[in-house]
Design a protein around this motif. Structure first.
Motif, PDB file in Angstrom:
ATOM      1  N   HIS A  94       1.233  -1.594   0.094  1.00  0.00           N
ATOM      2  CA  HIS A  94      -0.381   0.016   0.114  1.00  0.00           C
ATOM      3  C   HIS A  94       1.076   0.853   0.225  1.00  0.00           C
ATOM      4  O   HIS A  94      -0.043   1.778  -0.431  1.00  0.00           O
ATOM      5  CB  HIS A  94      -1.073  -0.355   1.463  1.00  0.00           C
ATOM      6  CG  HIS A  94      -1.967   1.094   1.110  1.00  0.00           C
ATOM      7  ND1 HIS A  94      -2.271   2.033   0.651  1.00  0.00           N
ATOM      8  CD2 HIS A  94      -2.201   1.970   2.468  1.00  0.00           C
ATOM      9  CE1 HIS A  94      -3.126   2.620   1.064  1.00  0.00           C
ATOM     10  NE2 HIS A  94      -2.468   3.250   1.825  1.00  0.00           N
ATOM     11  N   LEU A  95       2.789   1.623   0.635  1.00  0.00           N
ATOM     12  CA  LEU A  95       2.776   2.426   0.680  1.00  0.00           C
ATOM     13  C   LEU A  95       3.182   2.830  -0.367  1.00  0.00           C
ATOM     14  O   LEU A  95       4.064   3.648  -0.541  1.00  0.00           O
ATOM     15  CB  LEU A  95       3.725   1.702   2.086  1.00  0.00           C
ATOM     16  CG  LEU A  95       3.451   1.929   3.446  1.00  0.00           C
ATOM     17  CD1 LEU A  95       4.345   2.057   4.703  1.00  0.00           C
ATOM     18  CD2 LEU A  95       2.778   3.494   3.353  1.00  0.00           C
ATOM     19  N   LEU A  96       3.884   2.138  -0.783  1.00  0.00           N
ATOM     20  CA  LEU A  96       4.571   1.867  -2.436  1.00  0.00           C
ATOM     21  C   LEU A  96       4.105   1.976  -4.333  1.00  0.00           C
ATOM     22  O   LEU A  96       4.609   2.334  -4.553  1.00  0.00           O
ATOM     23  CB  LEU A  96       6.286   0.568  -2.730  1.00  0.00           C
ATOM     24  CG  LEU A  96       6.982   1.114  -1.469  1.00  0.00           C
ATOM     25  CD1 LEU A  96       8.177  -0.542  -0.914  1.00  0.00           C
ATOM     26  CD2 LEU A  96       7.858   1.785  -0.596  1.00  0.00           C
ATOM     27  N   VAL A  97       2.381   1.057  -3.950  1.00  0.00           N
ATOM     28  CA  VAL A  97       2.121   0.422  -5.418  1.00  0.00           C
ATOM     29  C   VAL A  97       1.134   0.510  -5.455  1.00  0.00           C
ATOM     30  O   VAL A  97       0.189   1.962  -5.914  1.00  0.00           O
ATOM     31  CB  VAL A  97       2.461  -1.162  -5.078  1.00  0.00           C
ATOM     32  CG1 VAL A  97       2.357  -1.233  -6.516  1.00  0.00           C
ATOM     33  CG2 VAL A  97       4.112  -0.999  -5.105  1.00  0.00           C
ATOM     34  N   VAL A 147       6.409   3.767  -5.463  1.00  0.00           N
ATOM     35  CA  VAL A 147       6.904   5.361  -4.702  1.00  0.00           C
ATOM     36  C   VAL A 147       8.534   4.721  -5.516  1.00  0.00           C
ATOM     37  O   VAL A 147       8.689   3.926  -4.427  1.00  0.00           O
ATOM     38  CB  VAL A 147       6.784   5.277  -4.417  1.00  0.00           C
ATOM     39  CG1 VAL A 147       7.066   6.545  -3.029  1.00  0.00           C
ATOM     40  CG2 VAL A 147       4.714   5.689  -3.943  1.00  0.00           C
ATOM     41  N   SER A 148       8.979   5.942  -5.782  1.00  0.00           N
ATOM     42  CA  SER A 148      11.146   5.800  -6.025  1.00  0.00           C
ATOM     43  C   SER A 148      11.121   6.409  -3.926  1.00  0.00           C
ATOM     44  O   SER A 148      11.219   7.493  -3.985  1.00  0.00           O
ATOM     45  CB  SER A 148      11.283   6.734  -7.086  1.00  0.00           C
ATOM     46  OG  SER A 148      12.654   6.550  -7.317  1.00  0.00           O
ATOM     47  N   SER A 161      12.435  -3.505   3.893  1.00  0.00           N
ATOM     48  CA  SER A 161      12.469  -3.535   2.147  1.00  0.00           C
ATOM     49  C   SER A 161      13.375  -2.171   1.895  1.00  0.00           C
ATOM     50  O   SER A 161      13.291  -1.126   2.145  1.00  0.00           O
ATOM     51  CB  SER A 161      11.335  -3.737   1.338  1.00  0.00           C
ATOM     52  OG  SER A 161      10.269  -4.589   1.533  1.00  0.00           O
ATOM     53  N   TYR A 162      14.194  -3.243   0.844  1.00  0.00           N
ATOM     54  CA  TYR A 162      15.776  -2.559   0.586  1.00  0.00           C
ATOM     55  C   TYR A 162      15.506  -2.018  -0.221  1.00  0.00           C
ATOM     56  O   TYR A 162      16.041  -3.114  -1.493  1.00  0.00           O
ATOM     57  CB  TYR A 162      17.024  -2.617   1.137  1.00  0.00           C
ATOM     58  CG  TYR A 162      17.151  -2.619   2.473  1.00  0.00           C
ATOM     59  CD1 TYR A 162      17.503  -1.506   3.346  1.00  0.00           C
ATOM     60  CD2 TYR A 162      17.086  -3.688   3.046  1.00  0.00           C
ATOM     61  CE1 TYR A 162      17.893  -1.567   4.389  1.00  0.00           C
ATOM     62  CE2 TYR A 162      17.159  -4.325   4.431  1.00  0.00           C
ATOM     63  CZ  TYR A 162      17.505  -2.765   5.686  1.00  0.00           C
ATOM     64  OH  TYR A 162      18.263  -3.057   6.801  1.00  0.00           O
ATOM     65  N   GLN A 163      15.139  -0.941  -1.388  1.00  0.00           N
ATOM     66  CA  GLN A 163      14.619  -0.559  -2.408  1.00  0.00           C
ATOM     67  C   GLN A 163      15.841  -0.864  -3.625  1.00  0.00           C
ATOM     68  O   GLN A 163      16.332   0.453  -3.436  1.00  0.00           O
ATOM     69  CB  GLN A 163      13.488   0.550  -2.822  1.00  0.00           C
ATOM     70  CG  GLN A 163      13.072   0.759  -4.342  1.00  0.00           C
ATOM     71  CD  GLN A 163      11.759   1.693  -4.675  1.00  0.00           C
ATOM     72  OE1 GLN A 163      12.892   3.020  -4.187  1.00  0.00           O
ATOM     73  NE2 GLN A 163      10.580   1.084  -3.930  1.00  0.00           N
ATOM     74  N   LEU A 164      15.720  -1.251  -4.725  1.00  0.00           N
ATOM     75  CA  LEU A 164      17.288  -1.166  -5.102  1.00  0.00           C
ATOM     76  C   LEU A 164      16.976  -0.944  -7.009  1.00  0.00           C
ATOM     77  O   LEU A 164      17.726  -0.239  -6.875  1.00  0.00           O
ATOM     78  CB  LEU A 164      17.378  -3.156  -5.851  1.00  0.00           C
ATOM     79  CG  LEU A 164      17.276  -3.649  -3.877  1.00  0.00           C
ATOM     80  CD1 LEU A 164      17.696  -5.202  -4.641  1.00  0.00           C
ATOM     81  CD2 LEU A 164      18.286  -2.773  -3.339  1.00  0.00           C
ATOM     82  N   GLY A 165      16.139  -0.685  -7.266  1.00  0.00           N
ATOM     83  CA  GLY A 165      15.659   0.137  -9.041  1.00  0.00           C
ATOM     84  C   GLY A 165      15.067  -1.264  -9.734  1.00  0.00           C
ATOM     85  O   GLY A 165      14.642  -2.170  -9.324  1.00  0.00           O
TER      86      GLY A 165
END
Length: 362
Positions: free
Chosen positions: A99-102, A178-179, A205-209
């Motif tokens: 929910h926070l990211l997508v 969300v980037s 979660s560690y967002q990588l790309g």
């Protein structure tokens, strides 16, 4: 709600089809903002089954004769959403991260929206859905190119869609992600809906790309090397809880992350500190791994990538996943297997530091 009603109305027809070895599913895919129809079985009758399903969807009226069906399925939908709010804490943590990211709405939002749903709203929704939809299709199995294109044309005709767009135009449809800027941290804490639930769910979660062969291969290898040790440290030794995961995850299936998930009765701050400490320890663990053990893990990853599919359905799912990602990289397994053989242990340790913002000596 629409997929439930159409599926129920097709129950008698699909039962007879199932007896003849033909099966289908009609489902809404939230992260891709899409509606998916999957059919499988004896190929000579699949076009007819597909056309019947799509005509039932496109021709759905939801009139007075369906009022009792709507009432029954609407009640079931509300109960399902309410039960989702009472899921296990680790599942709620995963949903909150999505929910926070997508996804721009939560399960609570869906429940509130479902309460206002009426047959007339559902009827007005279908034309808008069909007007906005873009078609992508995969035919895999005992079918020629001409037969596959004919099936696609029957699909397009049943849904009354114009000439299809080429694949590159379709890429990127669906929710954006969300980037998070380098070094940026987002913390979110929510109370559990069930006041008697003793556990907490913690996801880091560690967002990588964006997904690529080099990135996804390194992430898969890193997870392979760390997941058992994370389980050993966080669950067996520290006894934080029975549910402990280290995994590669993908927001909207194309933005990759390294994720840790714990369900614990201890305060979430303890789990967060334990994950942070494990990541410091992980570099020491990898540096201490022998060359033989590292090579064995690389070989295991290569073997897993190159493992032959067990049946048509498994191979078809691999192809469909590529379409769902918008990547269309149908030889991904071979490319990633070749990439894995080039990754040194030192490079992987540097990759871990880059993933979690820790450099050597930092």
């Amino acid at each position: 709600m629409l997929t439930r009603m159409v599926t129920d109305k097709l129950a008698e027809y699909s039962y007879n089809a199932a007896l003849a070895g033909l099966h289908y599913s009609l489902s809404a895919q939230v992260l891709q903002s899409s509606l998916t129809v999957a059919v499988q079985g004896y190929n000579h009758k699949l076009p007819l089954l597909t056309q019947t399903i799509l005509e039932a969807l496109a021709g759905f009226k939801g009139g007075e004769e369906d009022s009792e069906l709507f009432r029954r399925l609407h009640d079931r939908l509300l109960k399902d959403y309410a039960n989702d709010l009472l899921a296990q804490p680790y599942q709620l943590a995963m949903a909150a991260t999505a929910h926070l990211l997508v996804v721009p709405y939560s399960t609570r939002d869906k429940l509130e929206a479902a309460r206002t749903l009426t047959p007339s709203l559902l009827r007005s929704f279908l034309p808008r859905l069909l007007h906005q939809c873009r078609l992508e299709a995969l035919v895999y199995g005992n079918a020629t190119e001409a037969q596959a294109m004919a099936l696609f044309e029957r699909t397009r005709t049943a849904l009354k869609r114009p000439t299809p767009l080429p694949a590159p135009v379709l890429r990127g449809l669906g929710w954006r992600v969300v980037s998070l800027e380098e070094g940026e941290e987002v913390h979110y804490r929510a109370a559990c809906e069930n006041p008697e639930e003793p556990n907490h769910g913690v996801q880091v979660s560690y967002q990588l790309g964006p997904q690529s062969v080099p990135l996804s291969t390194r992430l898969d290898l890193l997870v392979l090397l760390l997941k058992d040790e994370a389980f050993n440290e966080l669950r067996t030794k520290q006894q934080l809880g029975y549910i402990v995961f280290c995994a590669a995850s993908g927001a909207n299936r194309h933005i990759l992350s390294l994720s840790f998930l714990i369900q614990t009765v201890k305060d979430p701050s303890i789990a967060l500190a334990a994950i942070d400490a494990f990541l410091d320890y992980a570099r020491t663990y990898l540096r201490g791994m022998s060359a033989e053990d590292y090579a064995a893990n690389v070989s295991a990853l290569v073997d897993a990538k190159l493992e032959k599919p067990k049946n048509y359905a498994e191979q078809g799912n691999r192809y469909w996943n590529e379409i769902g990602k918008g990547a269309y990289l149908f030889d991904r397994a071979e490319l990633e297997a070749a990439e894995a053989k080039t990754i040194s242990k030192e490079e992987l340790i540097e990759f871990l530091g880059a993933c979690v913002g820790r450099r050597e000596g930092g």
